[in-house]
Design an enzyme around this catalytic site. Structure first.
Site, PDB file in Angstrom:
ATOM      1  CG  ASP A  80      -1.912   1.138   1.222  1.00 32.23           C
ATOM      2  OD1 ASP A  80      -1.944   1.894   0.227  1.00 32.23           O
ATOM      3  OD2 ASP A  80      -2.655   1.275   2.201  1.00 32.23           O
ATOM      4  CG  ASP A 289      -3.510   4.299  -2.535  1.00 33.24           C
ATOM      5  OD1 ASP A 289      -2.698   3.444  -2.135  1.00 33.24           O
ATOM      6  OD2 ASP A 289      -4.562   4.561  -1.935  1.00 33.24           O
TER       7      ASP A 289
END
Length: 431
Positions: A80, A289
Protein backbone atom coordinates in the site's frame (compact mmCIF):
# COMPACT_ATOMS: atom_id res chain seq x y z
CA UNK A 1 66.85 1.90 -9.70
CA UNK A 2 65.92 5.44 -8.70
CA UNK A 3 64.98 5.98 -5.07
CA UNK A 4 62.87 8.99 -4.01
CA UNK A 5 62.86 10.33 -0.50
CA UNK A 6 59.68 11.87 0.88
CA UNK A 7 60.99 15.44 0.72
CA UNK A 8 61.49 15.02 -3.05
CA UNK A 9 57.79 14.19 -3.64
CA UNK A 10 55.24 16.98 -4.05
CA UNK A 11 52.30 17.06 -1.59
CA UNK A 12 49.85 16.27 -4.41
CA UNK A 13 51.84 13.27 -5.59
CA UNK A 14 52.15 12.07 -2.04
CA UNK A 15 48.37 12.30 -1.61
CA UNK A 16 47.83 10.22 -4.76
CA UNK A 17 50.38 7.73 -3.50
CA UNK A 18 48.45 7.33 -0.22
CA UNK A 19 45.17 6.93 -2.12
CA UNK A 20 46.69 4.05 -4.08
CA UNK A 21 47.95 2.40 -0.91
CA UNK A 22 44.75 2.93 1.06
CA UNK A 23 41.84 3.20 -1.38
CA UNK A 24 38.64 4.62 0.07
CA UNK A 25 35.66 2.33 -0.30
CA UNK A 26 32.49 3.59 -1.94
CA UNK A 27 29.38 3.30 0.21
CA UNK A 28 27.83 0.00 -0.74
CA UNK A 29 24.44 0.12 -2.42
CA UNK A 30 22.09 -2.55 -1.07
CA UNK A 31 21.30 -5.27 -3.55
CA UNK A 32 17.75 -5.06 -4.87
CA UNK A 33 15.15 -7.45 -3.49
CA UNK A 34 12.82 -9.20 -5.94
CA UNK A 35 9.49 -10.49 -4.67
CA UNK A 36 6.49 -12.06 -6.43
CA UNK A 37 3.54 -9.65 -6.49
CA UNK A 38 0.20 -11.43 -6.53
CA UNK A 39 -3.09 -9.77 -7.44
CA UNK A 40 -5.31 -11.48 -4.87
CA UNK A 41 -9.10 -11.49 -4.86
CA UNK A 42 -10.59 -10.48 -1.52
CA UNK A 43 -14.07 -11.99 -1.17
CA UNK A 44 -16.74 -9.45 -0.34
CA UNK A 45 -18.60 -9.79 2.94
CA UNK A 46 -22.27 -10.69 2.83
CA UNK A 47 -24.37 -7.54 2.58
CA UNK A 48 -28.12 -7.21 2.86
CA UNK A 49 -30.07 -6.77 -0.38
CA UNK A 50 -30.62 -4.66 -2.34
CA UNK A 51 -27.04 -3.79 -3.31
CA UNK A 52 -27.79 -0.62 -5.27
CA UNK A 53 -25.57 1.35 -2.89
CA UNK A 54 -22.57 -0.57 -1.56
CA UNK A 55 -19.89 0.42 0.91
CA UNK A 56 -16.74 1.53 -0.87
CA UNK A 57 -14.33 -1.41 -0.67
CA UNK A 58 -11.65 -3.22 -2.65
CA UNK A 59 -12.14 -6.56 -4.41
CA UNK A 60 -8.48 -7.09 -5.27
CA UNK A 61 -5.23 -6.24 -3.51
CA UNK A 62 -1.51 -6.56 -4.29
CA UNK A 63 0.08 -9.13 -1.97
CA UNK A 64 3.69 -10.09 -1.25
CA UNK A 65 5.13 -12.81 1.04
CA UNK A 66 7.63 -12.19 3.84
CA UNK A 67 8.65 -13.54 7.25
CA UNK A 68 8.34 -11.85 10.63
CA UNK A 69 9.70 -12.77 14.06
CA UNK A 70 12.14 -15.25 15.64
CA UNK A 71 11.63 -17.99 14.62
CA UNK A 72 10.20 -16.54 11.40
CA UNK A 73 6.46 -16.73 10.76
CA UNK A 74 5.34 -16.66 7.11
CA UNK A 75 3.08 -13.70 6.42
CA UNK A 76 1.38 -12.17 3.37
CA UNK A 77 0.90 -8.39 3.30
CA UNK A 78 -0.93 -5.94 1.03
CA UNK A 79 1.45 -3.46 -0.65
CA UNK A 80 0.00 0.00 0.00
CA UNK A 81 1.81 3.11 -1.26
CA UNK A 82 -0.94 5.21 0.32
CA UNK A 83 -0.11 4.20 3.92
CA UNK A 84 2.80 4.80 6.27
CA UNK A 85 2.70 2.52 9.31
CA UNK A 86 2.64 -1.16 8.36
CA UNK A 87 0.46 -3.35 10.53
CA UNK A 88 -0.06 -7.05 11.17
CA UNK A 89 -3.10 -8.83 12.54
CA UNK A 90 -1.89 -10.08 15.95
CA UNK A 91 -3.23 -12.38 18.64
CA UNK A 92 -5.73 -11.99 20.17
CA UNK A 93 -7.93 -10.95 17.26
CA UNK A 94 -11.61 -11.16 16.40
CA UNK A 95 -10.85 -11.88 12.76
CA UNK A 96 -10.36 -15.18 10.99
CA UNK A 97 -7.33 -14.00 9.05
CA UNK A 98 -3.91 -15.59 8.90
CA UNK A 99 -2.29 -13.74 11.78
CA UNK A 100 1.04 -13.01 13.40
CA UNK A 101 1.59 -14.36 16.92
CA UNK A 102 3.89 -11.97 18.83
CA UNK A 103 4.01 -14.33 21.81
CA UNK A 104 5.81 -16.89 19.64
CA UNK A 105 8.57 -14.44 18.64
CA UNK A 106 11.55 -13.90 20.95
CA UNK A 107 12.54 -10.72 19.05
CA UNK A 108 9.15 -8.99 19.38
CA UNK A 109 9.13 -5.79 21.44
CA UNK A 110 6.15 -3.54 22.21
CA UNK A 111 7.34 0.07 22.29
CA UNK A 112 6.71 2.14 25.44
CA UNK A 113 5.07 5.57 25.32
CA UNK A 114 8.31 7.39 26.08
CA UNK A 115 10.19 5.82 23.14
CA UNK A 116 11.52 8.17 20.46
CA UNK A 117 9.41 6.40 17.84
CA UNK A 118 6.19 6.98 19.76
CA UNK A 119 6.96 10.59 20.74
CA UNK A 120 8.64 11.96 17.61
CA UNK A 121 8.52 9.66 14.58
CA UNK A 122 4.76 9.15 14.40
CA UNK A 123 3.97 12.78 13.55
CA UNK A 124 3.02 12.03 9.91
CA UNK A 125 0.46 9.38 10.83
CA UNK A 126 -3.18 10.34 10.09
CA UNK A 127 -4.05 9.79 13.77
CA UNK A 128 -1.44 10.49 16.48
CA UNK A 129 -0.28 7.66 18.71
CA UNK A 130 -1.40 7.70 22.32
CA UNK A 131 -0.39 6.03 25.58
CA UNK A 132 -2.51 3.06 26.67
CA UNK A 133 -3.21 1.86 30.21
CA UNK A 134 -0.05 -0.28 30.15
CA UNK A 135 2.09 2.73 29.15
CA UNK A 136 2.60 1.22 25.70
CA UNK A 137 2.48 3.13 22.41
CA UNK A 138 -1.00 2.72 20.93
CA UNK A 139 -2.06 3.36 17.31
CA UNK A 140 -5.39 3.52 15.48
CA UNK A 141 -5.84 3.71 11.71
CA UNK A 142 -8.76 3.88 9.30
CA UNK A 143 -8.89 3.46 5.53
CA UNK A 144 -11.03 4.75 2.67
CA UNK A 145 -12.89 1.44 2.37
CA UNK A 146 -14.14 1.69 5.96
CA UNK A 147 -11.61 -0.77 7.41
CA UNK A 148 -10.10 0.10 10.79
CA UNK A 149 -7.44 -1.38 13.06
CA UNK A 150 -5.74 -0.53 16.35
CA UNK A 151 -3.20 -1.99 18.72
CA UNK A 152 0.37 -1.46 19.91
CA UNK A 153 3.32 -0.07 17.99
CA UNK A 154 6.10 -2.65 18.14
CA UNK A 155 9.34 -3.84 16.55
CA UNK A 156 10.47 -7.23 15.30
CA UNK A 157 12.78 -8.87 12.79
CA UNK A 158 11.54 -8.97 9.20
CA UNK A 159 13.02 -11.17 6.47
CA UNK A 160 12.33 -10.91 2.75
CA UNK A 161 14.23 -11.82 -0.39
CA UNK A 162 17.34 -12.93 1.51
CA UNK A 163 17.58 -9.70 3.55
CA UNK A 164 16.95 -9.63 7.30
CA UNK A 165 16.01 -6.33 8.95
CA UNK A 166 16.02 -6.23 12.78
CA UNK A 167 13.82 -3.91 14.85
CA UNK A 168 11.46 -2.88 12.06
CA UNK A 169 8.59 -0.76 13.44
CA UNK A 170 5.01 -1.82 12.71
CA UNK A 171 1.57 -1.86 14.28
CA UNK A 172 0.49 -5.05 16.01
CA UNK A 173 -3.30 -4.90 15.59
CA UNK A 174 -5.32 -6.60 18.30
CA UNK A 175 -8.64 -5.14 17.16
CA UNK A 176 -9.75 -4.62 13.59
CA UNK A 177 -12.71 -4.36 11.26
CA UNK A 178 -12.54 -5.01 7.53
CA UNK A 179 -15.27 -4.18 5.03
CA UNK A 180 -14.04 -7.20 3.05
CA UNK A 181 -13.64 -9.59 5.98
CA UNK A 182 -14.25 -13.15 4.93
CA UNK A 183 -12.97 -16.61 5.81
CA UNK A 184 -11.28 -16.75 2.40
CA UNK A 185 -9.00 -13.78 3.02
CA UNK A 186 -5.40 -14.79 3.65
CA UNK A 187 -3.50 -11.53 4.09
CA UNK A 188 -2.27 -10.61 7.54
CA UNK A 189 -1.87 -6.87 7.22
CA UNK A 190 -0.74 -3.80 5.30
CA UNK A 191 2.78 -2.98 4.12
CA UNK A 192 2.90 0.82 4.26
CA UNK A 193 5.13 2.15 1.48
CA UNK A 194 4.63 5.93 1.40
CA UNK A 195 7.31 8.58 2.12
CA UNK A 196 6.77 8.81 5.88
CA UNK A 197 9.61 8.03 8.28
CA UNK A 198 7.87 4.90 9.62
CA UNK A 199 6.97 3.40 6.24
CA UNK A 200 8.40 0.03 5.30
CA UNK A 201 10.54 1.43 2.48
CA UNK A 202 11.90 4.30 4.61
CA UNK A 203 12.92 2.00 7.47
CA UNK A 204 14.71 -0.36 5.09
CA UNK A 205 16.82 2.50 3.78
CA UNK A 206 16.08 2.02 0.08
CA UNK A 207 15.53 5.11 -2.06
CA UNK A 208 13.81 3.39 -4.97
CA UNK A 209 11.31 0.63 -5.57
CA UNK A 210 9.26 -0.59 -8.51
CA UNK A 211 6.45 -2.95 -9.29
CA UNK A 212 4.83 -4.54 -12.30
CA UNK A 213 1.20 -5.65 -11.84
CA UNK A 214 -0.02 -8.52 -14.00
CA UNK A 215 -3.56 -8.54 -15.37
CA UNK A 216 -3.51 -12.33 -15.40
CA UNK A 217 -3.60 -15.00 -12.71
CA UNK A 218 0.22 -15.21 -12.80
CA UNK A 219 2.25 -13.07 -10.43
CA UNK A 220 3.88 -9.77 -11.24
CA UNK A 221 6.96 -8.52 -9.41
CA UNK A 222 7.92 -6.06 -6.65
CA UNK A 223 11.51 -4.78 -6.70
CA UNK A 224 12.82 -3.02 -3.58
CA UNK A 225 15.97 -1.16 -4.63
CA UNK A 226 17.46 -0.12 -7.95
CA UNK A 227 16.24 -1.95 -11.03
CA UNK A 228 16.88 -1.87 -14.75
CA UNK A 229 14.22 -4.14 -16.25
CA UNK A 230 15.46 -5.83 -19.41
CA UNK A 231 12.11 -5.86 -21.21
CA UNK A 232 10.88 -2.31 -20.52
CA UNK A 233 11.45 0.62 -22.84
CA UNK A 234 12.52 3.97 -21.37
CA UNK A 235 10.21 5.14 -18.61
CA UNK A 236 8.38 8.46 -18.68
CA UNK A 237 8.85 10.44 -15.48
CA UNK A 238 6.71 13.00 -13.71
CA UNK A 239 7.96 14.92 -10.65
CA UNK A 240 6.54 14.34 -7.20
CA UNK A 241 4.67 17.32 -5.78
CA UNK A 242 5.78 18.66 -2.40
CA UNK A 243 4.08 21.30 -0.28
CA UNK A 244 6.11 22.43 2.72
CA UNK A 245 3.25 24.00 4.68
CA UNK A 246 0.95 21.63 6.57
CA UNK A 247 -2.53 21.77 5.02
CA UNK A 248 -5.57 19.96 6.47
CA UNK A 249 -6.39 17.92 3.34
CA UNK A 250 -2.94 17.47 1.79
CA UNK A 251 -1.06 14.26 2.55
CA UNK A 252 2.59 15.39 2.56
CA UNK A 253 4.03 11.85 2.61
CA UNK A 254 1.86 10.51 -0.23
CA UNK A 255 3.18 9.99 -3.76
CA UNK A 256 1.58 13.13 -5.16
CA UNK A 257 1.90 14.04 -8.82
CA UNK A 258 0.30 16.81 -10.87
CA UNK A 259 -2.58 15.75 -13.10
CA UNK A 260 -2.96 18.42 -15.80
CA UNK A 261 -5.69 16.98 -18.02
CA UNK A 262 -7.63 13.98 -19.31
CA UNK A 263 -8.00 12.93 -22.93
CA UNK A 264 -10.59 10.55 -24.39
CA UNK A 265 -9.65 9.12 -27.79
CA UNK A 266 -7.76 12.27 -28.77
CA UNK A 267 -10.25 14.76 -27.28
CA UNK A 268 -9.05 16.70 -24.25
CA UNK A 269 -11.81 17.37 -21.72
CA UNK A 270 -12.61 21.12 -21.74
CA UNK A 271 -11.67 21.76 -18.12
CA UNK A 272 -9.66 24.61 -16.59
CA UNK A 273 -6.20 23.65 -15.31
CA UNK A 274 -7.20 24.98 -11.88
CA UNK A 275 -9.55 22.03 -11.21
CA UNK A 276 -6.51 19.71 -11.02
CA UNK A 277 -4.51 21.91 -8.62
CA UNK A 278 -4.87 21.51 -4.83
CA UNK A 279 -6.77 24.39 -3.24
CA UNK A 280 -5.76 26.44 -0.18
CA UNK A 281 -6.79 23.55 2.12
CA UNK A 282 -4.80 20.94 0.17
CA UNK A 283 -7.91 19.26 -1.22
CA UNK A 284 -7.51 18.10 -4.81
CA UNK A 285 -4.05 16.52 -4.75
CA UNK A 286 -3.40 13.60 -7.11
CA UNK A 287 -2.03 10.47 -5.41
CA UNK A 288 -0.72 7.23 -6.91
CA UNK A 289 -1.96 4.51 -4.55
CA UNK A 290 -1.33 0.79 -4.92
CA UNK A 291 -3.72 0.13 -2.04
CA UNK A 292 -6.76 1.44 -3.94
CA UNK A 293 -8.18 -0.72 -6.71
CA UNK A 294 -9.77 1.77 -9.11
CA UNK A 295 -9.21 5.43 -9.96
CA UNK A 296 -11.21 8.18 -8.27
CA UNK A 297 -11.74 11.69 -9.63
CA UNK A 298 -13.20 14.76 -7.96
CA UNK A 299 -16.86 15.37 -8.83
CA UNK A 300 -16.62 18.04 -11.59
CA UNK A 301 -13.84 16.19 -13.43
CA UNK A 302 -15.59 12.83 -13.07
CA UNK A 303 -18.84 14.28 -14.43
CA UNK A 304 -17.03 15.71 -17.46
CA UNK A 305 -15.31 12.37 -18.15
CA UNK A 306 -18.54 10.41 -17.66
CA UNK A 307 -20.48 12.62 -20.07
CA UNK A 308 -17.77 12.45 -22.72
CA UNK A 309 -17.48 8.68 -22.39
CA UNK A 310 -21.23 8.24 -22.70
CA UNK A 311 -21.10 10.33 -25.86
CA UNK A 312 -18.22 8.41 -27.42
CA UNK A 313 -19.59 4.95 -26.55
CA UNK A 314 -23.12 5.67 -27.79
CA UNK A 315 -24.01 2.79 -30.11
CA UNK A 316 -21.11 0.67 -28.80
CA UNK A 317 -22.41 -0.10 -25.31
CA UNK A 318 -25.85 -0.31 -23.73
CA UNK A 319 -26.13 1.66 -20.48
CA UNK A 320 -27.33 -0.47 -17.53
CA UNK A 321 -31.04 0.15 -17.11
CA UNK A 322 -30.95 0.58 -13.31
CA UNK A 323 -29.87 4.21 -13.10
CA UNK A 324 -29.75 4.06 -9.29
CA UNK A 325 -27.10 1.32 -9.24
CA UNK A 326 -23.72 2.47 -7.89
CA UNK A 327 -20.94 -0.12 -7.85
CA UNK A 328 -18.87 0.07 -4.63
CA UNK A 329 -20.55 3.35 -3.77
CA UNK A 330 -18.50 5.42 -6.25
CA UNK A 331 -18.90 3.96 -9.77
CA UNK A 332 -22.24 4.89 -11.29
CA UNK A 333 -21.56 4.46 -15.01
CA UNK A 334 -22.36 0.84 -15.82
CA UNK A 335 -23.18 -1.05 -19.00
CA UNK A 336 -24.99 -4.27 -19.85
CA UNK A 337 -23.81 -6.80 -22.39
CA UNK A 338 -26.02 -9.87 -22.81
CA UNK A 339 -23.21 -12.04 -24.16
CA UNK A 340 -20.53 -10.44 -21.97
CA UNK A 341 -18.56 -9.27 -24.99
CA UNK A 342 -16.79 -5.90 -24.74
CA UNK A 343 -16.19 -4.03 -28.02
CA UNK A 344 -13.16 -1.90 -28.83
CA UNK A 345 -13.45 1.18 -26.64
CA UNK A 346 -11.95 4.69 -26.75
CA UNK A 347 -8.91 4.89 -24.44
CA UNK A 348 -8.67 7.33 -21.57
CA UNK A 349 -5.33 9.11 -21.14
CA UNK A 350 -4.32 10.66 -17.81
CA UNK A 351 -2.01 13.58 -18.58
CA UNK A 352 0.72 14.49 -16.09
CA UNK A 353 3.69 16.81 -16.17
CA UNK A 354 6.15 15.08 -18.50
CA UNK A 355 4.25 11.80 -18.78
CA UNK A 356 0.97 10.15 -19.71
CA UNK A 357 -0.82 7.03 -18.49
CA UNK A 358 -2.96 5.30 -21.13
CA UNK A 359 -5.93 3.29 -19.86
CA UNK A 360 -7.32 1.06 -22.58
CA UNK A 361 -8.92 -2.30 -23.32
CA UNK A 362 -10.08 -4.44 -20.42
CA UNK A 363 -8.85 -1.93 -17.85
CA UNK A 364 -11.66 0.48 -18.78
CA UNK A 365 -14.51 -1.74 -17.57
CA UNK A 366 -14.85 -4.10 -14.61
CA UNK A 367 -17.33 -7.00 -14.60
CA UNK A 368 -19.59 -6.82 -11.54
CA UNK A 369 -19.42 -10.26 -9.88
CA UNK A 370 -22.98 -10.18 -8.54
CA UNK A 371 -24.68 -9.03 -11.78
CA UNK A 372 -24.37 -11.17 -14.89
CA UNK A 373 -23.53 -9.19 -18.00
CA UNK A 374 -22.97 -5.90 -16.15
CA UNK A 375 -19.65 -4.04 -16.30
CA UNK A 376 -18.84 -0.66 -14.76
CA UNK A 377 -16.52 2.14 -15.84
CA UNK A 378 -13.37 1.95 -13.70
CA UNK A 379 -13.23 5.69 -13.00
CA UNK A 380 -15.32 6.72 -10.00
CA UNK A 381 -16.57 9.84 -8.25
CA UNK A 382 -14.45 10.56 -5.16
CA UNK A 383 -17.15 12.92 -3.85
CA UNK A 384 -19.31 9.84 -3.16
CA UNK A 385 -16.67 8.07 -1.02
CA UNK A 386 -15.98 10.82 0.17
CA UNK A 387 -12.30 11.57 -0.50
CA UNK A 388 -10.97 15.07 -1.24
CA UNK A 389 -8.38 13.87 -3.77
CA UNK A 390 -7.68 12.28 -7.12
CA UNK A 391 -6.46 8.70 -6.57
CA UNK A 392 -4.81 6.59 -9.29
CA UNK A 393 -5.59 2.98 -8.34
CA UNK A 394 -3.64 -0.17 -9.12
CA UNK A 395 -6.18 -1.46 -11.69
CA UNK A 396 -5.02 1.27 -14.09
CA UNK A 397 -1.37 0.46 -13.36
CA UNK A 398 -1.64 -3.09 -14.74
CA UNK A 399 0.97 -4.07 -17.33
CA UNK A 400 3.05 -1.03 -16.49
CA UNK A 401 6.46 -0.85 -14.89
CA UNK A 402 5.94 1.74 -12.15
CA UNK A 403 9.03 3.19 -10.46
CA UNK A 404 9.03 5.24 -7.26
CA UNK A 405 12.32 7.19 -7.32
CA UNK A 406 12.73 8.90 -3.94
CA UNK A 407 16.31 9.93 -4.69
CA UNK A 408 15.23 12.15 -7.57
CA UNK A 409 11.71 12.82 -6.26
CA UNK A 410 9.91 11.47 -9.31
CA UNK A 411 7.61 8.69 -10.45
CA UNK A 412 8.12 6.82 -13.72
CA UNK A 413 6.04 4.40 -15.71
CA UNK A 414 5.98 2.64 -19.04
CA UNK A 415 4.20 -0.31 -20.72
CA UNK A 416 5.41 -3.81 -19.81
CA UNK A 417 4.39 -7.48 -19.89
CA UNK A 418 4.13 -8.00 -16.14
CA UNK A 419 3.17 -11.67 -16.43
CA UNK A 420 6.51 -12.29 -18.19
CA UNK A 421 8.32 -10.40 -15.42
CA UNK A 422 6.73 -12.71 -12.86
CA UNK A 423 7.66 -15.79 -14.90
CA UNK A 424 11.29 -14.65 -15.19
CA UNK A 425 11.42 -14.10 -11.43
CA UNK A 426 10.02 -17.60 -10.77
CA UNK A 427 12.68 -19.07 -13.10
CA UNK A 428 15.50 -17.22 -11.37
CA UNK A 429 16.21 -15.06 -14.41
CA UNK A 430 17.01 -11.37 -14.45
CA UNK A 431 13.85 -9.25 -14.38
Amino acid sequence: MTIFTLHQISPWSFFLFLCLLFPTSEPSTPKPIFLPLQTMKIPSMNLPKPTSKLLFRYNYSLVVPLKVGTPPQEISMVVDTGSELSYLECLPSESNLTIFNPNASSSYYALPCDSDTCKNKSRDLPSPTICDSNKLCHFAQSYADGSTCEGNVATDTVSLGGLTVPNLVFGCATSSYSSTKDDGRTTAGIMGMNRGSLSFISQMGFRRFSYCISDRSSSGVLVIGDSDPVFVRALNYTPLVDISLPLPYFDRVAYSVQLIGIRVAGKVLPLPKSVFVPDHTGAGQTMVDSGTQFTLLLGPVYTALKNEYLQQTKGLLKVYEDSSYVFQGAFDLCYRSEDGAIPSLPPVVLMFRGAEMVVSGERLLYRVPALAGVSCFTFGNSDLVPVEAYIIGHHHQQNMWVEYDLERSRLGFGPARCDLAGQRLAQGLRV
